[in-house]
Write a protein that holds these residues in place. Structure first.
Motif, PDB file in Angstrom:
ATOM      1  N   ALA A  53      -5.555  -3.268  -4.631  1.00  0.00           N
ATOM      2  CA  ALA A  53      -5.317  -1.775  -5.632  1.00  0.00           C
ATOM      3  C   ALA A  53      -4.535  -1.130  -4.192  1.00  0.00           C
ATOM      4  O   ALA A  53      -3.607  -0.756  -4.026  1.00  0.00           O
ATOM      5  CB  ALA A  53      -5.911  -0.904  -6.089  1.00  0.00           C
ATOM      6  N   LEU A  54      -5.460  -1.129  -2.793  1.00  0.00           N
ATOM      7  CA  LEU A  54      -4.524  -0.632  -1.313  1.00  0.00           C
ATOM      8  C   LEU A  54      -3.060  -1.081  -1.182  1.00  0.00           C
ATOM      9  O   LEU A  54      -2.018  -0.404  -1.210  1.00  0.00           O
ATOM     10  CB  LEU A  54      -5.681  -0.880  -0.506  1.00  0.00           C
ATOM     11  CG  LEU A  54      -4.554  -0.502   0.832  1.00  0.00           C
ATOM     12  CD1 LEU A  54      -4.752   0.999   0.421  1.00  0.00           C
ATOM     13  CD2 LEU A  54      -6.270  -0.492   2.100  1.00  0.00           C
ATOM     14  N   ALA A  55      -2.764  -2.369  -1.575  1.00  0.00           N
ATOM     15  CA  ALA A  55      -1.314  -2.622  -1.056  1.00  0.00           C
ATOM     16  C   ALA A  55      -0.794  -2.285  -2.006  1.00  0.00           C
ATOM     17  O   ALA A  55       0.256  -2.237  -2.025  1.00  0.00           O
ATOM     18  CB  ALA A  55      -1.766  -4.320  -1.001  1.00  0.00           C
ATOM     19  N   ALA A  56      -0.835  -2.743  -3.579  1.00  0.00           N
ATOM     20  CA  ALA A  56      -0.053  -1.804  -4.770  1.00  0.00           C
ATOM     21  C   ALA A  56       0.452   0.044  -3.958  1.00  0.00           C
ATOM     22  O   ALA A  56       0.988   0.606  -4.151  1.00  0.00           O
ATOM     23  CB  ALA A  56      -0.731  -1.699  -5.209  1.00  0.00           C
ATOM     24  N   ALA A  57      -1.376   0.479  -3.783  1.00  0.00           N
ATOM     25  CA  ALA A  57      -0.730   2.126  -3.336  1.00  0.00           C
ATOM     26  C   ALA A  57       0.296   2.035  -2.117  1.00  0.00           C
ATOM     27  O   ALA A  57       1.367   2.759  -2.169  1.00  0.00           O
ATOM     28  CB  ALA A  57      -1.639   2.856  -2.423  1.00  0.00           C
ATOM     29  N   LEU A  58       0.664   1.289  -0.980  1.00  0.00           N
ATOM     30  CA  LEU A  58       1.474   1.449  -0.100  1.00  0.00           C
ATOM     31  C   LEU A  58       2.626   1.053  -1.132  1.00  0.00           C
ATOM     32  O   LEU A  58       3.820   1.827   0.006  1.00  0.00           O
ATOM     33  CB  LEU A  58       0.770   0.159   0.805  1.00  0.00           C
ATOM     34  CG  LEU A  58       0.199   1.204   2.025  1.00  0.00           C
ATOM     35  CD1 LEU A  58      -0.972   1.758   1.093  1.00  0.00           C
ATOM     36  CD2 LEU A  58       0.299  -0.149   2.998  1.00  0.00           C
ATOM     37  N   ALA A  59       2.746  -0.042  -1.150  1.00  0.00           N
ATOM     38  CA  ALA A  59       4.032  -0.337  -1.659  1.00  0.00           C
ATOM     39  C   ALA A  59       4.500   0.256  -3.303  1.00  0.00           C
ATOM     40  O   ALA A  59       6.067   0.626  -2.864  1.00  0.00           O
ATOM     41  CB  ALA A  59       4.165  -1.893  -2.666  1.00  0.00           C
ATOM     42  N   ALA A  60       3.861   1.808  -4.029  1.00  0.00           N
ATOM     43  CA  ALA A  60       4.504   1.977  -4.772  1.00  0.00           C
ATOM     44  C   ALA A  60       4.979   3.534  -4.270  1.00  0.00           C
ATOM     45  O   ALA A  60       5.896   3.658  -4.680  1.00  0.00           O
ATOM     46  CB  ALA A  60       3.084   2.454  -5.279  1.00  0.00           C
ATOM     47  N   ALA A  61       4.258   3.209  -3.152  1.00  0.00           N
ATOM     48  CA  ALA A  61       4.032   5.076  -1.939  1.00  0.00           C
ATOM     49  C   ALA A  61       5.902   4.680  -1.220  1.00  0.00           C
ATOM     50  O   ALA A  61       6.151   5.549  -1.363  1.00  0.00           O
ATOM     51  CB  ALA A  61       3.803   5.460  -1.643  1.00  0.00           C
TER      52      ALA A  61
END
Length: 319
Positions: free
Chosen positions: A82-90
């Motif tokens: 989820a952290l990787a997805a959060a960084l990518a989405a931001a």
């Protein structure tokens, strides 16, 4: 090499202090000061080195926070994934906003106001849709473990945010010495002149806002993991944007250590104010505003450039 050495010393000192500290109050202070430093360093990549002042960096913070939360609650993802997805989405939101604004030549106060408008649009949307929890927000269940990025002690969270801050410092050091960083600073100083020597301002500014947004999203993801709760006002409200830009300006824009110094000072002032006057709503924003005015008037280069500002003032009087 000098920057890498100072970053290593900083990480070692913070790590040693954290290991030695047993006071929950001081551990919380260190954690939150590092958290503000992360936000300020993220803003500094775009505002300090790129010269693009953003009043709405909370849009990236909120994106990271909500993706971190929704990926775990709705999709059942591991917290690290989820952290990787959060960084990518931001980062994706940053690239999208940059493409919409920089392509049409928005800069200065126009860019600042547009970023503020984007943050408000995201806040309104997050209130209106169901999967964000609406105005009630979302809460992560407490499941303490390394795999869930939830720790039983502040020391675990300090290690996590210290890793983010060190990564941000390394990227900032790269901006100071790399060809991309030189192009970014050339665009900041004179966009027309930079274009005349073959630099593509659009591509350079897109790269800067994408990097800045990714680290701001990391701040949002960290916030959720610590407090297990997020709502539209916390995610996209102006307080986060103000905290990031004021810490960077007070510490010294366009410098490696300015945002860290500014974050430490502002968080110290916020704690002192809270202890003296209690939890008065908005009082910390008043303190930030007063400090910002004083810095702009008497130390325009920030804390990190205070010595140079004093020297210039003395030379001006002698002249």
């Amino acid at each position: 090499m000098k920057d890498l050495a100072t970053i290593a010393v900083f990480a070692g000192l913070v790590g040693f202090a954290t290991w030695r500290l047993d006071s929950g109050v001081w551990l919380t202070f260190v954690m939150m000061a590092l958290y503000v430093a992360l936000l300020a360093q993220a803003w500094n990549m775009l505002g300090g080195y790129g010269g693009q002042f953003s009043f709405g960096h909370a849009v990236f913070f909120g994106t990271g926070a909500y993706v971190q939360t929704m990926a775990q609650l709705h999709l059942g993802w591991n917290a690290w994934l989820a952290l990787a997805a959060a960084l990518a989405a931001a980062a994706a939101v940053g690239a999208g906003i940059g493409a919409l604004t920089f392509r049409y030549g928005l800069k200065g106060s126009y860019f600042a106001l547009v970023t503020l408008a984007f943050a408000e649009v995201f806040r309104i949307v997050s209130v209106s849709v169901g999967f964000t929890g609406g105005g009630v927000g979302l809460m992560l269940p407490l499941r303490e473990s390394f795999a869930n990025l939830q720790f039983g002690s502040r020391k675990g969270y300090i290690a996590l945010v210290l890793g983010f801050v060190v990564a941000a410092l390394l990227v900032t050091a790269w901006l100071r010495h790399s060809r991309f960083g030189a192009r970014l600073q050339a665009v900041r100083d004179n966009e027309d002149a930079a274009r005349a020597i073959g630099i593509d301002p659009l591509a350079v500014k897109l790269g800067a806002i994408t990097l800045s947004a990714a680290f701001m999203g990391a701040g949002g993801a960290f916030y959720v993991q610590v407090f297990q709760y997020i709502d539209p006002s916390l995610a996209f409200g102006p307080a986060t944007s103000v905290e990031a830009l004021v810490a960077a300006i007070v510490g010294g824009m366009g410098t490696l250590w300015g945002p860290v110094l500014g974050a430490a000072l502002l968080h110290l002032l916020a704690e002192l104010t809270r202890n003296l006057f209690g939890e008065l709503p908005g009082l910390n924003m008043i303190v930030y505003g007063v400090v910002l005015v004083l810095i702009v008037l008497f130390a325009p280069r920030g804390i990190s450039g205070l010595g140079r500002s004093v020297r210039d003032a003395l030379q001006g009087r002698r002249g």
